[in-house]
Motif scaffolding. Structure first.
Motif, PDB file in Angstrom:
ATOM      1  N   LEU A  15      24.942 -31.361  78.962  1.00  0.00           N
ATOM      2  CA  LEU A  15      24.136 -30.485  78.110  1.00  0.00           C
ATOM      3  C   LEU A  15      24.889 -30.130  76.844  1.00  0.00           C
ATOM      4  N   GLY A  16      24.169 -30.159  75.717  1.00  0.00           N
ATOM      5  CA  GLY A  16      24.743 -29.612  74.502  1.00  0.00           C
ATOM      6  C   GLY A  16      24.320 -30.338  73.247  1.00  0.00           C
ATOM      7  N   LYS A  17      24.398 -29.634  72.132  1.00  0.00           N
ATOM      8  CA  LYS A  17      24.096 -30.220  70.840  1.00  0.00           C
ATOM      9  C   LYS A  17      25.048 -31.384  70.568  1.00  0.00           C
ATOM     10  N   GLY A  18      24.486 -32.547  70.241  1.00  0.00           N
ATOM     11  CA  GLY A  18      25.306 -33.726  69.984  1.00  0.00           C
ATOM     12  C   GLY A  18      25.610 -34.556  71.212  1.00  0.00           C
ATOM     13  N   ALA A  19      24.985 -34.235  72.351  1.00  0.00           N
ATOM     14  CA  ALA A  19      25.246 -34.997  73.580  1.00  0.00           C
ATOM     15  C   ALA A  19      24.907 -36.472  73.403  1.00  0.00           C
ATOM     16  N   LEU A  20      23.847 -36.786  72.653  1.00  0.00           N
ATOM     17  CA  LEU A  20      23.464 -38.187  72.462  1.00  0.00           C
ATOM     18  C   LEU A  20      24.545 -38.946  71.690  1.00  0.00           C
ATOM     19  N   GLU A  21      25.123 -38.304  70.681  1.00  0.00           N
ATOM     20  CA  GLU A  21      26.182 -38.943  69.908  1.00  0.00           C
ATOM     21  C   GLU A  21      27.415 -39.215  70.762  1.00  0.00           C
ATOM     22  N   ASN A  22      27.522 -38.517  71.888  1.00  0.00           N
ATOM     23  CA  ASN A  22      28.663 -38.641  72.791  1.00  0.00           C
ATOM     24  C   ASN A  22      28.376 -39.565  73.975  1.00  0.00           C
ATOM     25  N   LEU A  23      27.267 -40.296  73.917  1.00  0.00           N
ATOM     26  CA  LEU A  23      26.885 -41.152  75.048  1.00  0.00           C
ATOM     27  C   LEU A  23      27.989 -42.124  75.428  1.00  0.00           C
ATOM     28  N   ARG A  24      28.647 -42.706  74.442  1.00  0.00           N
ATOM     29  CA  ARG A  24      29.695 -43.708  74.729  1.00  0.00           C
ATOM     30  C   ARG A  24      30.710 -43.176  75.726  1.00  0.00           C
ATOM     31  N   ASN A  25      31.050 -41.897  75.614  1.00  0.00           N
ATOM     32  CA  ASN A  25      32.060 -41.315  76.509  1.00  0.00           C
ATOM     33  C   ASN A  25      31.525 -41.017  77.904  1.00  0.00           C
ATOM     34  N   GLN A  26      30.212 -41.195  78.089  1.00  0.00           N
ATOM     35  CA  GLN A  26      29.600 -40.939  79.398  1.00  0.00           C
ATOM     36  C   GLN A  26      29.250 -42.234  80.138  1.00  0.00           C
ATOM     37  N   LEU A  27      29.629 -43.373  79.567  1.00  0.00           N
ATOM     38  CA  LEU A  27      29.231 -44.658  80.147  1.00  0.00           C
ATOM     39  C   LEU A  27      30.200 -45.187  81.201  1.00  0.00           C
ATOM     40  N   PHE A  28      31.259 -44.422  81.498  1.00  0.00           N
ATOM     41  CA  PHE A  28      32.276 -44.937  82.418  1.00  0.00           C
ATOM     42  C   PHE A  28      31.746 -45.290  83.813  1.00  0.00           C
ATOM     43  N   PRO A  29      30.699 -44.596  84.336  1.00  0.00           N
ATOM     44  CA  PRO A  29      30.221 -45.020  85.659  1.00  0.00           C
ATOM     45  C   PRO A  29      29.491 -46.366  85.642  1.00  0.00           C
ATOM     46  N   PHE A  30      29.188 -46.858  84.449  1.00  0.00           N
ATOM     47  CA  PHE A  30      28.373 -48.075  84.335  1.00  0.00           C
ATOM     48  C   PHE A  30      29.158 -49.223  83.695  1.00  0.00           C
ATOM     49  N   GLU A  31      30.465 -49.221  83.855  1.00  0.00           N
ATOM     50  CA  GLU A  31      31.313 -50.190  83.160  1.00  0.00           C
ATOM     51  C   GLU A  31      30.985 -51.634  83.502  1.00  0.00           C
ATOM     52  N   GLY A  32      30.417 -51.864  84.680  1.00  0.00           N
ATOM     53  CA  GLY A  32      30.078 -53.234  85.057  1.00  0.00           C
ATOM     54  C   GLY A  32      28.781 -53.739  84.461  1.00  0.00           C
ATOM     55  N   ALA A  33      28.039 -52.855  83.807  1.00  0.00           N
ATOM     56  CA  ALA A  33      26.740 -53.250  83.260  1.00  0.00           C
ATOM     57  C   ALA A  33      26.930 -54.131  82.032  1.00  0.00           C
ATOM     58  N   LYS A  34      26.151 -55.201  81.968  1.00  0.00           N
ATOM     59  CA  LYS A  34      26.232 -56.124  80.837  1.00  0.00           C
ATOM     60  C   LYS A  34      24.956 -56.127  79.997  1.00  0.00           C
ATOM     61  N   ARG A  35      23.841 -55.839  80.653  1.00  0.00           N
ATOM     62  CA  ARG A  35      22.562 -55.920  79.942  1.00  0.00           C
ATOM     63  C   ARG A  35      21.753 -54.653  80.237  1.00  0.00           C
ATOM     64  N   VAL A  36      21.317 -53.979  79.176  1.00  0.00           N
ATOM     65  CA  VAL A  36      20.673 -52.670  79.293  1.00  0.00           C
ATOM     66  C   VAL A  36      19.267 -52.752  78.708  1.00  0.00           C
ATOM     67  N   LEU A  37      18.318 -52.077  79.361  1.00  0.00           N
ATOM     68  CA  LEU A  37      16.975 -51.927  78.806  1.00  0.00           C
ATOM     69  C   LEU A  37      16.786 -50.483  78.363  1.00  0.00           C
ATOM     70  N   ILE A  38      16.448 -50.301  77.079  1.00  0.00           N
ATOM     71  CA  ILE A  38      16.107 -48.981  76.557  1.00  0.00           C
ATOM     72  C   ILE A  38      14.592 -48.860  76.548  1.00  0.00           C
ATOM     73  N   VAL A  39      14.078 -47.849  77.233  1.00  0.00           N
ATOM     74  CA  VAL A  39      12.637 -47.602  77.312  1.00  0.00           C
ATOM     75  C   VAL A  39      12.338 -46.366  76.476  1.00  0.00           C
TER      76      VAL A  39
END
Length: 386
Positions: A15-39
């Protein structure tokens, strides 16, 4: 013997202002992912949020595709037709960014990729056996709380009804709550989604399955929303009000996950299915009238709500507190310019029996209502809005 209560929600919430800009730092649980779908939706593609997400995915060495044609109040046909376009790709991660419909469709896409089951079969109660593709959900409205619920709502045009599909596999792995994504919401959507969120918490608090866990989230949700909904509506750039509304919506989703909604939602579903009335507007119109019908079963709970949101300056009777709360709900709908007349949506007297019958058949919600309402009781409620 004490009653056993269960509670589950999303795995991780940021939660917080600017959380979207900080997405890169939240991707660690998905390090094995190679292909992403944005809906998402067309609007969010235009305002740059998709590009912001895409850049951070690329920085994490993830490729991505984008789908932005998700319809509001999506039908089974729309969901399954859209899914056929993405089923050819081995996606490792789903990111849903948008309103409740986008988030609900993302959930469905996730499990469809890992289960041999159709959306239609899900609506008929077929079990979703396997966990879907990992998900990140990012709400851009403050209403559904879908980002933290195991629910997905689909429209059944042939039955002129909306129905909720429920599965623990719909709970995402990560939720980003960034109030800056909501500051450009139009007033009409701010109003309808805000009152939808309040209704989620209100019904969770008075439902037959209300419990100490859901009560905590429901009361705090109503406190946040009640102090900020008018400010968010009148001054959309008020980031503090926007954060209150976003967090209040999420808490409402957590409350309903544990306690569930009731008759207001049951009566709203056929209005959306047959007359395309936005879900939040339908809930807003119905809430005061369903509450009056339930009143003799919920006065003590109403008093608690009234006290928690600051309506009581001193101790008063439960009936007086209930009247204050109903008056406040009505004032909100007036201030937020939410219609209180079903005729303006094309509803006629002759439609009422069929609407009431359809609402009474939403047994998952009607059985959760604190007072048993007959079909005739439901007809009387609808007629108050004609």
């Amino acid at each position: 013997m004490s009653t056993i209560h269960t509670f589950q929600t999303s795995k991780r919430v940021v939660l917080g202002k600017g959380a979207l800009e900080n997405l890169r730092n939240q991707l660690f649980p998905f390090e094995g992912a190679k292909r992403v779908l944005i809906v998402s939706s067309p609007f969010l593609k235009k305002n740059g949020y998709i590009d912001l997400i895409g850049k951070q995915l690329n920085d994490a060495n993830m490729e991505y595709d984008v789908i932005t044609d998700i319809e509001p109040e999506p039908t089974i046909e729309h969901i399954e037709t859209t899914f056929k376009r993405i089923n050819r790709h081995p996606f490792d991660l789903m990111i849903g960014i948008g309103g409740g419909s986008v988030l609900d469709v993302t959930k469905l896409f996730s499990v469809l990729l890992k289960n041999d089951v159709s959306v239609k079969e899900m609506t008929k109660g077929k079990t979703i056996s396997n966990k879907g593709v990992p998900m990140i959900l990012i709400p851009t409205t403050s209403g559904t709380g879908s980002e933290v619920t195991p629910n997905s709502i689909v429209t059944l045009p042939d039955e002129e009804l909306k129905i909720g599909i429920v599965s623990p596999h719909f709970l995402p792995d990560l939720v980003l709550l960034d109030p800056t994504l909501t500051v450009t919401l139009p007033k009409t959507i701010t109003a309808a989604t805000g009152m939808d969120a309040f209704t989620h918490s209100f019904e969770s608090f008075i439902s037959n399955k209300a419990n100490p866990i859901s009560d905590m989230y429901a009361l705090e949700s109503m406190r946040l929303i009640s102090r900020s909904i008018v400010n968010a509506y009148e001054n959309g750039s008020d980031i503090n009000a926007r954060q209150d509304m976003l967090l209040g919506s999420t808490y409402g989703g957590m409350a309903l996950t544990s306690a569930g909604t009731a008759a207001v939602h049951a009566l709203a579903y056929p209005l959306g299915g047959k007359f395309n009335i936005a879900h939040g507007e339908a809930n807003s119109m119905l809430l005061p009238h369903v509450t009056l019908a339930n009143l003799d079963h919920i006065e003590d709970r109403m008093k608690t709500i009234a006290r928690e949101i600051g309506l009581l300056e001193k101790d008063e009777s439960a009936r007086y507190a209930s009247e204050l709360l109903i008056d406040q709900i009505v004032r909100w709908t007036q201030t937020l310019n939410i219609p209180q007349d079903l005729k303006s949506y094309g509803v006629k007297e002759e439609d009422v029996p069929a609407l009431a019958e359809a609402a009474s058949n939403v047994t998952r919600l009607m059985n959760n209502n604190p007072k048993k309402l007959s079909v005739l009781d439901i007809e009387k409620i609808y007629r108050k809005l004609l």
